[in-house]
Design a protein around this motif. Structure first.
Motif, PDB file in Angstrom:
ATOM      1  N   PRO A  47       0.828  -1.208   0.000  1.00 58.08           N
ATOM      2  CA  PRO A  47       0.000   0.000   0.000  1.00 58.08           C
ATOM      3  C   PRO A  47       0.863   1.259   0.000  1.00 58.08           C
ATOM      4  N   ALA A  48       0.427   2.251  -0.759  1.00 59.70           N
ATOM      5  CA  ALA A  48       1.195   3.482  -0.903  1.00 59.70           C
ATOM      6  C   ALA A  48       0.632   4.637  -0.074  1.00 59.70           C
ATOM      7  N   ALA A  49      -0.491   4.424   0.621  1.00 62.27           N
ATOM      8  CA  ALA A  49      -1.156   5.483   1.400  1.00 62.27           C
ATOM      9  C   ALA A  49      -1.514   6.675   0.515  1.00 62.27           C
ATOM     10  N   SER A  56     -10.569   6.733  -6.246  1.00 63.13           N
ATOM     11  CA  SER A  56     -10.324   6.989  -4.815  1.00 63.13           C
ATOM     12  C   SER A  56      -9.921   5.775  -3.999  1.00 63.13           C
ATOM     13  N   ALA A  57      -9.703   4.636  -4.636  1.00 62.38           N
ATOM     14  CA  ALA A  57      -9.225   3.448  -3.915  1.00 62.38           C
ATOM     15  C   ALA A  57      -7.765   3.645  -3.536  1.00 62.38           C
ATOM     16  N   GLU A  58      -7.274   2.846  -2.593  1.00 61.98           N
ATOM     17  CA  GLU A  58      -5.879   2.978  -2.186  1.00 61.98           C
ATOM     18  C   GLU A  58      -4.958   2.429  -3.270  1.00 61.98           C
ATOM     19  N   LEU A  59      -3.938   3.209  -3.594  1.00 66.41           N
ATOM     20  CA  LEU A  59      -2.949   2.811  -4.588  1.00 66.41           C
ATOM     21  C   LEU A  59      -1.886   1.932  -3.941  1.00 66.41           C
ATOM     22  N   VAL A  60      -1.202   1.152  -4.769  1.00 67.53           N
ATOM     23  CA  VAL A  60      -0.163   0.244  -4.288  1.00 67.53           C
ATOM     24  C   VAL A  60       1.088   0.368  -5.142  1.00 67.53           C
ATOM     25  N   HIS A  61       2.204  -0.068  -4.551  1.00 69.99           N
ATOM     26  CA  HIS A  61       3.439  -0.280  -5.302  1.00 69.99           C
ATOM     27  C   HIS A  61       3.443  -1.773  -5.630  1.00 69.99           C
ATOM     28  N   SER A  62       3.481  -2.124  -6.897  1.00 74.82           N
ATOM     29  CA  SER A  62       3.407  -3.535  -7.297  1.00 74.82           C
ATOM     30  C   SER A  62       4.678  -4.304  -7.002  1.00 74.82           C
ATOM     31  N   ASN A  63       5.826  -3.604  -7.040  1.00 73.05           N
ATOM     32  CA  ASN A  63       7.107  -4.260  -6.783  1.00 73.05           C
ATOM     33  C   ASN A  63       8.123  -3.225  -6.302  1.00 73.05           C
ATOM     34  N   ARG A  64       9.322  -3.694  -5.973  1.00 71.87           N
ATOM     35  CA  ARG A  64      10.344  -2.792  -5.433  1.00 71.87           C
ATOM     36  C   ARG A  64      10.801  -1.760  -6.458  1.00 71.87           C
ATOM     37  N   THR A  65      10.829  -2.122  -7.719  1.00 75.69           N
ATOM     38  CA  THR A  65      11.220  -1.165  -8.754  1.00 75.69           C
ATOM     39  C   THR A  65      10.220  -0.021  -8.809  1.00 75.69           C
ATOM     40  N   ALA A  66       8.926  -0.336  -8.756  1.00 79.23           N
ATOM     41  CA  ALA A  66       7.894   0.707  -8.750  1.00 79.23           C
ATOM     42  C   ALA A  66       8.038   1.591  -7.514  1.00 79.23           C
ATOM     43  N   LEU A  67       8.343   0.987  -6.363  1.00 78.59           N
ATOM     44  CA  LEU A  67       8.545   1.757  -5.137  1.00 78.59           C
ATOM     45  C   LEU A  67       9.722   2.716  -5.288  1.00 78.59           C
ATOM     46  N   ASP A  68      10.838   2.212  -5.807  1.00 80.33           N
ATOM     47  CA  ASP A  68      12.037   3.038  -5.992  1.00 80.33           C
ATOM     48  C   ASP A  68      11.798   4.189  -6.972  1.00 80.33           C
ATOM     49  N   GLY A  70       8.831   5.577  -7.582  1.00 82.20           N
ATOM     50  CA  GLY A  70       7.675   6.390  -7.212  1.00 82.20           C
ATOM     51  C   GLY A  70       6.469   6.151  -8.091  1.00 82.20           C
ATOM     52  N   LEU A  71       6.336   4.927  -8.616  1.00 81.39           N
ATOM     53  CA  LEU A  71       5.204   4.576  -9.475  1.00 81.39           C
ATOM     54  C   LEU A  71       4.174   3.790  -8.672  1.00 81.39           C
ATOM     55  N   GLU A  80      -2.609   3.746 -13.510  1.00 82.09           N
ATOM     56  CA  GLU A  80      -1.181   3.720 -13.202  1.00 82.09           C
ATOM     57  C   GLU A  80      -0.615   5.111 -13.364  1.00 82.09           C
ATOM     58  N   GLY A  81       0.325   5.482 -12.487  1.00 81.43           N
ATOM     59  CA  GLY A  81       0.947   6.790 -12.613  1.00 81.43           C
ATOM     60  C   GLY A  81       1.985   7.036 -11.541  1.00 81.43           C
ATOM     61  N   ALA A  82       2.406   8.291 -11.432  1.00 79.93           N
ATOM     62  CA  ALA A  82       3.405   8.691 -10.444  1.00 79.93           C
ATOM     63  C   ALA A  82       2.717   9.068  -9.133  1.00 79.93           C
ATOM     64  N   GLU A  83       3.463   8.923  -8.036  1.00 79.18           N
ATOM     65  CA  GLU A  83       2.925   9.257  -6.716  1.00 79.18           C
ATOM     66  C   GLU A  83       2.420  10.698  -6.663  1.00 79.18           C
ATOM     67  N   GLU A  84       3.096  11.604  -7.378  1.00 78.44           N
ATOM     68  CA  GLU A  84       2.727  13.015  -7.355  1.00 78.44           C
ATOM     69  C   GLU A  84       1.335  13.279  -7.922  1.00 78.44           C
ATOM     70  N   GLU A  85       0.812  12.362  -8.714  1.00 75.33           N
ATOM     71  CA  GLU A  85      -0.497  12.539  -9.338  1.00 75.33           C
ATOM     72  C   GLU A  85      -1.649  12.132  -8.426  1.00 75.33           C
ATOM     73  N   ALA A  86      -1.345  11.611  -7.236  1.00 78.26           N
ATOM     74  CA  ALA A  86      -2.371  11.083  -6.339  1.00 78.26           C
ATOM     75  C   ALA A  86      -2.516  11.948  -5.093  1.00 78.26           C
TER      76      ALA A  86
END
Length: 142
Positions: A47-49, A56-68, A70-71, A80-86
């Motif tokens: 979960p990405a909070a 409006s559902a909670e977004l997630v990081h699918s894998n470590r690469t996405a986490l690194d 910021g996707l 799908e998108g960047a953390e800044e868009e949420a």
């Protein structure tokens, strides 16, 4: 345990090692005596909070690469998108006492959506059947 079904403890340990360590997938799989394919099947999105701008559902990081990078992505609608868009996510779902995975917020969202869909589908089917029966009875009287 390569290719075999896993228990909840192994699932939890696999997610803990994957998300909380710098170990490679090969190292984690070897430590848990799993194939890489089985290990990837155990990994739960993190979960990405953040809230999906589309639903409006909670977004997630699918894998470590996405986490690194910021996707994020939405398990509900597929956005799908960047953390800044949420926006920040506010969890207003009821608590679940049974833990099925290390990421209970995603599980609660999934369970809430599944329950709503089932009730809506059954209600719609019953309403359609009643309307059809009423139409047939009306046509027979004429």
């Amino acid at each position: 345990m390569v290719g075999a079904t896993t228990d909840q403890e192994t699932d939890l340990r696999a997610n803990e090692l994957y998300w909380s360590s710098d170990r490679s997938v090969n190292q984690i799989a070897e430590e848990l005596n799993l194939s890489k394919g089985v290990l990837y099947g155990l990994i739960q999105p993190r979960p990405a909070a953040l809230a999906c701008p589309a639903c409006s559902a909670e977004l997630v990081h699918s894998n470590r690469t996405a986490l690194d990078r910021g996707l994020v992505d939405c398990p509900s609608c597929g956005w799908e998108g960047a953390e800044e868009e949420a926006d920040p996510y506010e969890d207003d779902l009821p608590d679940v006492t049974e833990v099925r995975s290390p990421w209970t917020a995603v599980d609660r969202l999934r369970a809430a959506c599944e329950g709503t869909w089932t009730r809506t589908a059954v209600g719609g089917a019953l309403l359609g059947a009643a309307a059809g029966l009423g139409f047939v009875m009306w046509k027979r009287r004429r």
